[in-house]
Design an enzyme around this catalytic site. Sequence first.
Site, PDB file in Angstrom:
ATOM      1  N   THR A 173      63.985  25.603  50.325  1.00  0.00           N
ATOM      2  CA  THR A 173      65.358  25.119  50.355  1.00  0.00           C
ATOM      3  C   THR A 173      65.421  23.864  51.206  1.00  0.00           C
ATOM      4  O   THR A 173      64.917  23.856  52.327  1.00  0.00           O
ATOM      5  CB  THR A 173      66.229  26.235  50.966  1.00  0.00           C
ATOM      6  OG1 THR A 173      66.205  27.332  50.066  1.00  0.00           O
ATOM      7  CG2 THR A 173      67.638  25.777  51.220  1.00  0.00           C
ATOM      8  N   ARG A 184      55.068  24.520  54.053  1.00  0.00           N
ATOM      9  CA  ARG A 184      55.371  23.381  54.931  1.00  0.00           C
ATOM     10  C   ARG A 184      54.435  22.190  54.728  1.00  0.00           C
ATOM     11  O   ARG A 184      54.888  21.054  54.808  1.00  0.00           O
ATOM     12  CB  ARG A 184      55.444  23.863  56.380  1.00  0.00           C
ATOM     13  CG  ARG A 184      56.742  24.644  56.645  1.00  0.00           C
ATOM     14  CD  ARG A 184      56.661  25.525  57.836  1.00  0.00           C
ATOM     15  NE  ARG A 184      55.665  26.579  57.648  1.00  0.00           N
ATOM     16  CZ  ARG A 184      55.147  27.297  58.638  1.00  0.00           C
ATOM     17  NH1 ARG A 184      55.510  27.058  59.871  1.00  0.00           N
ATOM     18  NH2 ARG A 184      54.259  28.241  58.376  1.00  0.00           N
ATOM     19  N   GLN A 195      63.289  29.287  41.129  1.00  0.00           N
ATOM     20  CA  GLN A 195      63.445  30.554  41.842  1.00  0.00           C
ATOM     21  C   GLN A 195      64.936  30.910  41.858  1.00  0.00           C
ATOM     22  O   GLN A 195      65.774  30.076  42.203  1.00  0.00           O
ATOM     23  CB  GLN A 195      62.925  30.451  43.282  1.00  0.00           C
ATOM     24  CG  GLN A 195      62.840  31.835  43.939  1.00  0.00           C
ATOM     25  CD  GLN A 195      62.635  31.792  45.439  1.00  0.00           C
ATOM     26  OE1 GLN A 195      63.236  30.982  46.137  1.00  0.00           O
ATOM     27  NE2 GLN A 195      61.805  32.684  45.958  1.00  0.00           N
ATOM     28  N   HIS A 250      63.683  36.052  43.120  1.00  0.00           N
ATOM     29  CA  HIS A 250      63.485  36.116  44.575  1.00  0.00           C
ATOM     30  C   HIS A 250      63.805  37.533  45.065  1.00  0.00           C
ATOM     31  O   HIS A 250      64.954  37.856  45.343  1.00  0.00           O
ATOM     32  CB  HIS A 250      64.390  35.093  45.250  1.00  0.00           C
ATOM     33  CG  HIS A 250      64.090  34.878  46.710  1.00  0.00           C
ATOM     34  ND1 HIS A 250      63.151  35.606  47.402  1.00  0.00           N
ATOM     35  CD2 HIS A 250      64.611  33.990  47.604  1.00  0.00           C
ATOM     36  CE1 HIS A 250      63.106  35.178  48.659  1.00  0.00           C
ATOM     37  NE2 HIS A 250      63.990  34.209  48.811  1.00  0.00           N
ATOM     38  N   ASN A 260      62.301  38.719  51.406  1.00  0.00           N
ATOM     39  CA  ASN A 260      63.036  38.171  52.557  1.00  0.00           C
ATOM     40  C   ASN A 260      64.453  38.701  52.783  1.00  0.00           C
ATOM     41  O   ASN A 260      65.313  37.996  53.320  1.00  0.00           O
ATOM     42  CB  ASN A 260      63.074  36.639  52.474  1.00  0.00           C
ATOM     43  CG  ASN A 260      61.676  36.035  52.554  1.00  0.00           C
ATOM     44  OD1 ASN A 260      60.713  36.743  52.874  1.00  0.00           O
ATOM     45  ND2 ASN A 260      61.536  34.758  52.269  1.00  0.00           N
ATOM     46  N   ASN A 313      65.740  39.098  57.951  1.00  0.00           N
ATOM     47  CA  ASN A 313      67.142  39.372  57.607  1.00  0.00           C
ATOM     48  C   ASN A 313      67.522  40.832  57.846  1.00  0.00           C
ATOM     49  O   ASN A 313      68.187  41.470  57.023  1.00  0.00           O
ATOM     50  CB  ASN A 313      67.451  38.951  56.166  1.00  0.00           C
ATOM     51  CG  ASN A 313      67.659  37.448  56.063  1.00  0.00           C
ATOM     52  OD1 ASN A 313      68.069  36.802  57.028  1.00  0.00           O
ATOM     53  ND2 ASN A 313      67.379  36.871  54.901  1.00  0.00           N
ATOM     54  N   TYR A 356      66.967  39.566  50.733  1.00  0.00           N
ATOM     55  CA  TYR A 356      68.108  39.233  49.869  1.00  0.00           C
ATOM     56  C   TYR A 356      68.355  40.385  48.883  1.00  0.00           C
ATOM     57  O   TYR A 356      67.727  41.430  48.982  1.00  0.00           O
ATOM     58  CB  TYR A 356      67.877  37.870  49.209  1.00  0.00           C
ATOM     59  CG  TYR A 356      67.757  36.806  50.278  1.00  0.00           C
ATOM     60  CD1 TYR A 356      68.873  36.456  51.038  1.00  0.00           C
ATOM     61  CD2 TYR A 356      66.531  36.227  50.612  1.00  0.00           C
ATOM     62  CE1 TYR A 356      68.771  35.533  52.076  1.00  0.00           C
ATOM     63  CE2 TYR A 356      66.423  35.312  51.655  1.00  0.00           C
ATOM     64  CZ  TYR A 356      67.544  34.971  52.380  1.00  0.00           C
ATOM     65  OH  TYR A 356      67.445  34.084  53.418  1.00  0.00           O
TER      66      TYR A 356
HETATM   67  C1  LIG Z   1      62.256  24.467  54.801  1.00  0.00           C
HETATM   68  C2  LIG Z   1      61.909  25.806  54.210  1.00  0.00           C
HETATM   69  C3  LIG Z   1      62.690  26.328  53.182  1.00  0.00           C
HETATM   70  C4  LIG Z   1      62.357  27.542  52.579  1.00  0.00           C
HETATM   71  N1  LIG Z   1      63.099  27.998  51.508  1.00  0.00           N
HETATM   72  C5  LIG Z   1      62.699  29.089  50.819  1.00  0.00           C
HETATM   73  C6  LIG Z   1      63.325  29.445  49.584  1.00  0.00           C
HETATM   74  O1  LIG Z   1      64.233  28.775  49.078  1.00  0.00           O
HETATM   75  N2  LIG Z   1      62.875  30.563  48.952  1.00  0.00           N
HETATM   76  C7  LIG Z   1      61.846  31.329  49.457  1.00  0.00           C
HETATM   77  O2  LIG Z   1      61.480  32.332  48.849  1.00  0.00           O
HETATM   78  N3  LIG Z   1      61.211  30.972  50.597  1.00  0.00           N
HETATM   79  C8  LIG Z   1      61.597  29.864  51.265  1.00  0.00           C
HETATM   80  N4  LIG Z   1      60.890  29.459  52.372  1.00  0.00           N
HETATM   81  C9  LIG Z   1      59.648  30.172  52.746  1.00  0.00           C
HETATM   82  C10 LIG Z   1      58.432  29.452  52.126  1.00  0.00           C
HETATM   83  O3  LIG Z   1      58.421  29.565  50.723  1.00  0.00           O
HETATM   84  C11 LIG Z   1      57.114  30.028  52.682  1.00  0.00           C
HETATM   85  O4  LIG Z   1      57.067  31.399  52.387  1.00  0.00           O
HETATM   86  C12 LIG Z   1      56.991  29.817  54.177  1.00  0.00           C
HETATM   87  O5  LIG Z   1      57.258  28.460  54.515  1.00  0.00           O
HETATM   88  C13 LIG Z   1      55.601  30.200  54.707  1.00  0.00           C
HETATM   89  O6  LIG Z   1      54.615  29.450  54.041  1.00  0.00           O
HETATM   90  P1  LIG Z   1      53.904  28.153  54.744  1.00  0.00           P
HETATM   91  O7  LIG Z   1      53.241  28.671  56.006  1.00  0.00           O
HETATM   92  O8  LIG Z   1      52.926  27.691  53.726  1.00  0.00           O
HETATM   93  O9  LIG Z   1      54.991  27.167  55.064  1.00  0.00           O
HETATM   94  C14 LIG Z   1      61.232  28.271  53.028  1.00  0.00           C
HETATM   95  C15 LIG Z   1      60.463  27.743  54.071  1.00  0.00           C
HETATM   96  C16 LIG Z   1      60.786  26.528  54.652  1.00  0.00           C
HETATM   97  C17 LIG Z   1      59.920  25.980  55.747  1.00  0.00           C
END
Ligand SMILES: Cc1cc2nc3c(=O)[nH]c(=O)nc-3n(C[C@H](O)[C@H](O)[C@H](O)COP(=O)(O)O)c2cc1C
Length: 383
Positions: free
Chosen positions: A26, A335, A99, A181, A184, A242, A186
Amino acid sequence: MLDLFESQWLGGSVHLKNRIVMPPMTRTRTSDGDIPNALMATYYGQRATAGLIVAEVADVAPSSNGYARTPGIYNEAQVAGWRLVTDAVHRRGGTIFSQIWHVGRMAHPSLMPDGEAPWGVTEAQAVNSDVFAHDAEGKLGYMRAGKPRQLETQEVSALIGTFAQAFANARQAGFDGVELHAANGYLFEQFLNSVLNTRTDRYGGGTVENRTRFLLEAIDAAVRELGPGRVGVRLSPFGYFNSMPEDPQAEETLLFLAQELGRRGVAYMHIVYELMPVGNMESAEFKKMHVDHAVLARVRSAFPGKIIWCGGFVSREQAQEALDTGLVDLIAFGRPYIANPDLAERLRQGWPLAVADRSSYYTRRGELGFTDFPAYEADSAAA
Ligand SMILES: Cc1cc2nc3c(=O)[nH]c(=O)nc-3n(C[C@H](O)[C@H](O)[C@H](O)COP(=O)(O)O)c2cc1C
């Protein structure tokens, strides 16, 4: 041995050019009305060398709006906005899924239609978790999720129709597939959790068939719209983000789902791996959590589709180690994708990765911290 850079059949007629996934993130850059726009199209287009992009989560309906400025996928303007995004990715040879979620109790009356209470699996409130909503003066900020009202049985069934429409919209918008989704904390996960879901109807938490029914009915609707090879699901079986209570039935639920998803020919299970978000979206912090590989091995045996792991991957070596376990097919880098639009090439060449400033994850500063990260080659040439 699996290789991160080899092409991968995902399902149906979907083929990916490598095993690298950009997971949903997001970024709150929508235009008013929760509409995706040209800036977002640029952002996703820049990242089209990932094997698979899963776009940031989209609201299935106005009642699903738990965070201001997240995009919707329920009206024509939003579909037209998403079309810009999918076109940009396809022009560069990429593959992109949408998603789709309902936030359930992770919402606030200030964002709900007519200020109504958030929709919950039960009336249990997420007491320690924040959403991004309007305060009494109308100012946006983080505040506690509101007290939900429990959805009636027929409302849950009706929501399947709402999801079906969103899946049709995703197809019309040009997405190659959809990811539900169910992670987390939801709405889908609220149903899956046997402790939180104290309902006694056909969607009730007491039996694995009942607590998975809502998700599986939605999956069936997605399969009817797109075909099984274009449907994936995200799960966080080891997490408790959550305010999700620890669930002694989590493993039973996960294995049952693996079988049922497999029976339906669903393309992939996307597992939130080793890192769990903590705090609110703005803090964007993650905590290490225990992931039981023995359980993941059982998932692997039960589910013939592809498995994605996401959480904490930052290098080619680490991704390769995961692939070498034989438990996973695709690796998601979240990230790292924010600051490295050409992440696939950087990993392949062993080039250094840029790091994004967390303060730009969710802002309305337009392209700043969003589309202004250069590819490595262009960057070095300029230097
Ligand atoms: C800025 C940001 C926005 C995210 N938005 C979502 C999202 O919209 N849907 C979701 O399932 N996870 C979301 N996540 C979680 C990521 O998909 C991912 O699971 C999380 O960043 C851990 O992975 P990484 O260590 O590779 O960043 C978000 C994470 C970040 C950092």
